[in-house]
Design an enzyme around this catalytic site. Structure first.
Site, PDB file in Angstrom:
ATOM      1  N   GLU A 192       0.856  -1.318  -0.048  1.00  0.00           N
ATOM      2  CA  GLU A 192       0.074  -0.001  -0.013  1.00  0.00           C
ATOM      3  C   GLU A 192       0.943   1.277   0.049  1.00  0.00           C
ATOM      4  O   GLU A 192       0.971   1.893   0.912  1.00  0.00           O
ATOM      5  CB  GLU A 192      -0.913   0.115   1.110  1.00  0.00           C
ATOM      6  CG  GLU A 192      -2.130  -0.995   1.118  1.00  0.00           C
ATOM      7  CD  GLU A 192      -3.173  -0.702   1.950  1.00  0.00           C
ATOM      8  OE1 GLU A 192      -3.102   0.190   3.045  1.00  0.00           O
ATOM      9  OE2 GLU A 192      -4.389  -1.247   1.782  1.00  0.00           O
ATOM     10  N   GLU A 343      -6.202  -7.952  -0.356  1.00  0.00           N
ATOM     11  CA  GLU A 343      -6.803  -7.870   0.750  1.00  0.00           C
ATOM     12  C   GLU A 343      -8.353  -7.380   0.967  1.00  0.00           C
ATOM     13  O   GLU A 343      -8.747  -6.243   0.167  1.00  0.00           O
ATOM     14  CB  GLU A 343      -6.145  -6.779   1.871  1.00  0.00           C
ATOM     15  CG  GLU A 343      -4.698  -7.131   2.002  1.00  0.00           C
ATOM     16  CD  GLU A 343      -4.013  -5.852   2.752  1.00  0.00           C
ATOM     17  OE1 GLU A 343      -4.591  -5.160   3.476  1.00  0.00           O
ATOM     18  OE2 GLU A 343      -2.746  -6.038   2.670  1.00  0.00           O
TER      19      GLU A 343
HETATM   20  C1  GAL Z   1      -4.372  -2.506   4.950  1.00  0.00           C
HETATM   21  C2  GAL Z   1      -2.884  -3.190   5.240  1.00  0.00           C
HETATM   22  C3  GAL Z   1      -3.000  -4.296   5.856  1.00  0.00           C
HETATM   23  C4  GAL Z   1      -3.775  -4.137   7.049  1.00  0.00           C
HETATM   24  C5  GAL Z   1      -5.104  -3.792   6.932  1.00  0.00           C
HETATM   25  C6  GAL Z   1      -5.968  -3.666   8.051  1.00  0.00           C
HETATM   26  O1  GAL Z   1      -4.198  -1.337   4.578  1.00  0.00           O
HETATM   27  O2  GAL Z   1      -2.189  -3.466   4.117  1.00  0.00           O
HETATM   28  O3  GAL Z   1      -1.538  -4.726   6.203  1.00  0.00           O
HETATM   29  O4  GAL Z   1      -3.095  -3.238   8.025  1.00  0.00           O
HETATM   30  O5  GAL Z   1      -5.119  -2.622   6.164  1.00  0.00           O
HETATM   31  O6  GAL Z   1      -7.368  -3.171   7.471  1.00  0.00           O
END
Ligand code: GAL
Length: 702
Positions: A192, A343
């Site tokens: 990110e 994710e």
């Molecule tokens: C994302 C990040 C992850 C985790 C997640 C939690 O932005 O890439 O590592 O922190 O958020 O929602």
């Protein structure tokens, strides 16, 4: 390798600046992906041959004896992929130059025993403590000039010349260890990308970038109109570099320079991987920020990647089907091909004002919405929360006891369904006759001077998107600078900046028979954020045969056509005899009364339309329905309210995905008999409960 070696610094500085030059001019941005050494056409294809499901797993946080049980539980819910490694630098290089990658190799090989492929994350989001202690320069400096400390993440500098070789070295070591592991299917660079740095190296790079772009200070002073407020620069080092609200010409260029820094930061790692890894291993990165984040240009970042990925989080509340669906379409447009959701939230997050749980079934609906919009991979964040650290409250699939949480059953269902749907969905993608154009420089310039606190550019885009999506199973959102020949209708809701290239492409599209709809503020500025010397839409005013006389930020709604305009209204005049008034203001604010709000003109078999106001949804629906009809775009079959229709095509197959985002059951009559992929059998109608999903294959009655 000693990152302080001055000869190496020289080389890295040259590399930094060299990569930044790729972004020197808007028109010089490379259209095609740079082929890294060792890459081949095979790279980045395997991930589209089936649907992938899995999660982010952090084996370094757990005793090795536990790993097999994790992988067993993953396989039991249908997982076939896992992402590991992206924050584990201190486990991979516990002290400077002492590498321990054996545990990563063992985790990869163990996953193979459970038929789970691995995506390796490079750990550059979290430099280890020994490094930030020994080389404090790697810590980034924020826009206020403050150097960050250790203990969080994203504290590194993308521009610091020490951090580049340190990153390259760890990634090279990883690629040597894992680049030929058959169970590794790909790589994620960093995590990110977010914060740029304002350290001395970044500032020096900025000045070099400007020198290369402008050649002389006279040209820079002219482009930014620095006579205004006595900003004229007589020495390059006088040009500021910070996050203060400065001259918009400068701020726009700073965005381009920072984009170049990210591209170079990423390319450094891509080259390290490609030097050692099998070409079939893909390289991507996960871009976050609900898709719409615009700190830098996402098209530029994706050019060097095999495919795009993003992180789909809802945060507070529940899935907003249009906004979330459009985010997927935006991400698909970054590379104009299917993507991964690297994710996705397993129920809830830990960072929202209210980190509520999704409704039962909504986690599944989210996964299917992603697939319906072109995702071929979906990974939950995360598998199991660490016992300490900043994210112990996040939603996960396993609890602190290592056993499944309530959401696990829903994930099992998703896994079973994805396995069933893989044979028909693999090789298919959303295909649309309609595109919405998106342009980062235009977004930046409107953000710099919004003129109305409620002018929400994404909202404006969604105003157009919603009726298009209601009519069609899929809508593209693509770069304003790319080819348009496959489209019949193109909408540019926020194209404030028009470059000569864009103008030529849009004019050619209209002349070739397409219908172009321009939204408010179109064509007001040039690539340097200067006002165009012609009234809006500037270089497209002749093609339109009309122009904007004046724009108005509205403090009260005004009547337009059969509806209402809010927030923004422009007063238009037709200048050519064949330019027609499509919409007129009614009794308005005096300035607008009875004047034109939208113009349209047929050009050969094509058409150009300019809509100067932000109009209400009913009026927008009429406008879009007429435009679709006029452009010869056939509507997909009608579905009831709350039901989203998505389509994917390819390999001779045509797939329909239906989701009921509402709380009431809905029945959908199908236009033909279709095969029900999830439940089996053929159907002429389906009933979907709340959060219900159907995956159907067309053409089964033939
Ligand atoms: C994302 C990040 C992850 C985790 C997640 C939690 O932005 O890439 O590592 O922190 O958020 O929602």
């Amino acid at each position: 390798m000693n990152p302080r070696n001055s000869r190496q610094f020289g080389r890295w500085k040259a590399a930094l600046i060299g990569s930044a030059l790729l972004l020197a001019l808007p028109s010089a941005m490379p259209a095609a992906a740079t082929t890294a050494p060792g890459a081949s056409a095979a790279s980045g294809q395997e991930q589209f041959r089936k649907l992938y499901l899995g999660s982010a797993w952090y084996p370094e946080q757990w005793p090795e004896e536990r790993w097999a049980e994790d992988l067993r539980l993953m396989q039991a819910h249908g997982a076939n992929v896992v992402r590991i490694g992206e924050f584990a630098w201190s486990a991979m290089e516990p002290t400077e130059g002492a590498y321990d990658l054996g545990w990563l190799v063992r985790a990869v090989r163990l996953a193979a025993k459970y038929d789970i492929k691995v995506v390796i994350g490079t750990p550059t989001d979290t430099p280890p403590a020994w490094m930030t202690q020994k080389y404090p320069e790697v810590l980034r400096i924020d826009g206020d000039g403050k150097r960050l400390g250790h203990g969080g993440r994203r504290q590194f500098s993308i521009s610091d010349p020490h951090y580049r070789p340190l990153s390259r070295e760890i990634v090279s070591r990883m690629a040597q260890a894992l680049g030929h592991e058959p169970n590794v299917i790909g790589w994620q660079i960093g995590n990110e990308y977010t914060d740029e740095s304002y350290d001395p190296a970044a500032k020096a790079g900025w000045i070099d970038w400007l020198k290369d772009r402008y050649g002389t200070l006279d040209k820079l002073n002219d482009a930014w109109t620095t006579q205004y407020w006595s900003q004229t620069y007589s020495d390059w080092n006088q040009v500021p570099f910070n996050t203060e609200k400065g001259n918009p010409g400068l701020m726009l260029e700073q965005k381009r320079y920072i984009t170049g820094q990210w591209v170079a930061f990423q390319k450094n790692q891509i080259d390290a991987i490609r030097a050692h890894a099998l070409p079939a291993q893909f390289i991507t990165t996960n871009l976050g920020g609900l898709g719409w984040a615009n700190r830098f240009d996402r098209y530029a970042i994706n050019r060097d990647l095999d495919f795009a990925s993003w992180d789909n989080y809802v945060g507070t509340g529940h899935l907003q089907p249009y906004r979330n669906g459009a985010s997927h379409d935006l991400v698909r447009g970054w590379k104009r091909k299917n993507f991964w959701v690297m994710e996705i939230q397993p129920g809830f997050v830990n960072w929202a004002p209210v980190s509520n749980m999704l409704y039962p079934g909504e986690t599944r609906a989210m996964a299917w919405q992603a697939i319906g919009h072109g995702a071929d991979g979906i990974l939950y964040w995360q598998w199991r929360n660490a016992l300490n650290g900043q994210e112990t409250m996040h939603g996960s699939i396993l609890g602190p006891d290592g056993k499944p949480l309530p959401v696990y059953d829903e994930v099992v269902r998703i896994g079973r369904e994805m396995a069933r749907a893989t044979p028909v969905l693999a090789g298919t993608a959303p295909v649309s006759p309609v595109a919405i154009l998106q342009d980062y420089p235009s977004r930046w310039t409107i953000d710099f001077q919004p003129h109305h606190k409620d002018y929400d550019q994404i909202g404006v885009l969604l105003d157009y998107y919603a009726p298009l999506k209601d009519a069609l199973g899929s809508v593209d959102i693509v770069e304003a600078d790319g080819p348009l020949d496959r489209y019949k209708l193109v909408v540019a809701p926020n194209l404030a900046i028009l470059t000569p290239d864009m103008t030529a492409r849009l004019s050619a599209f209209v002349k070739a028979g397409g219908h172009l709809i321009l939204g408010p503020r179109s064509g007001q500025r040039d690539a340097y954020d200067r006002l165009q010397p012609r009234r809006q839409p500037g270089p497209l005013a002749d093609l339109l045969g009309g122009q904007v006389e004046q724009f108005y930020a509205l403090d009260e709604p005004v009547a337009v056509g059969t509806g209402t305009a809010r927030i923004w209204a422009e007063d238009l005049t037709a200048k050519a005899p064949d330019t027609q008034v499509l919409l007129r203001y009614g009794k308005a604010n005096g300035w607008l009364d009875g004047h034109a709000a939208a113009l349209t003109r047929q050009v050969g078999k094509g058409r150009i339309t300019y809509v100067g106001a932000l109009i209400d949804p009913d009026l927008m629906k009429t406008l879009i329905d007429d435009a679709l009809k006029g452009a010869g775009v056939a509507r997909d079959f009608a579905v009831p309210a709350d039901v989203e229709l998505m389509t994917r095509q390819g390999d001779g197959r045509s797939i329909v995905i239906l989701i009921n985002h509402g709380k009431e059951a809905r029945s959908v009559t199908l236009p033909e008999t279709m095969t029900d992929i999830l439940e089996g059998g053929t159907k002429q109608a389906v009933t979907l409960g709340a959060e219900g999903v159907a995956v159907l294959q067309r053409g089964t009655d033939k």
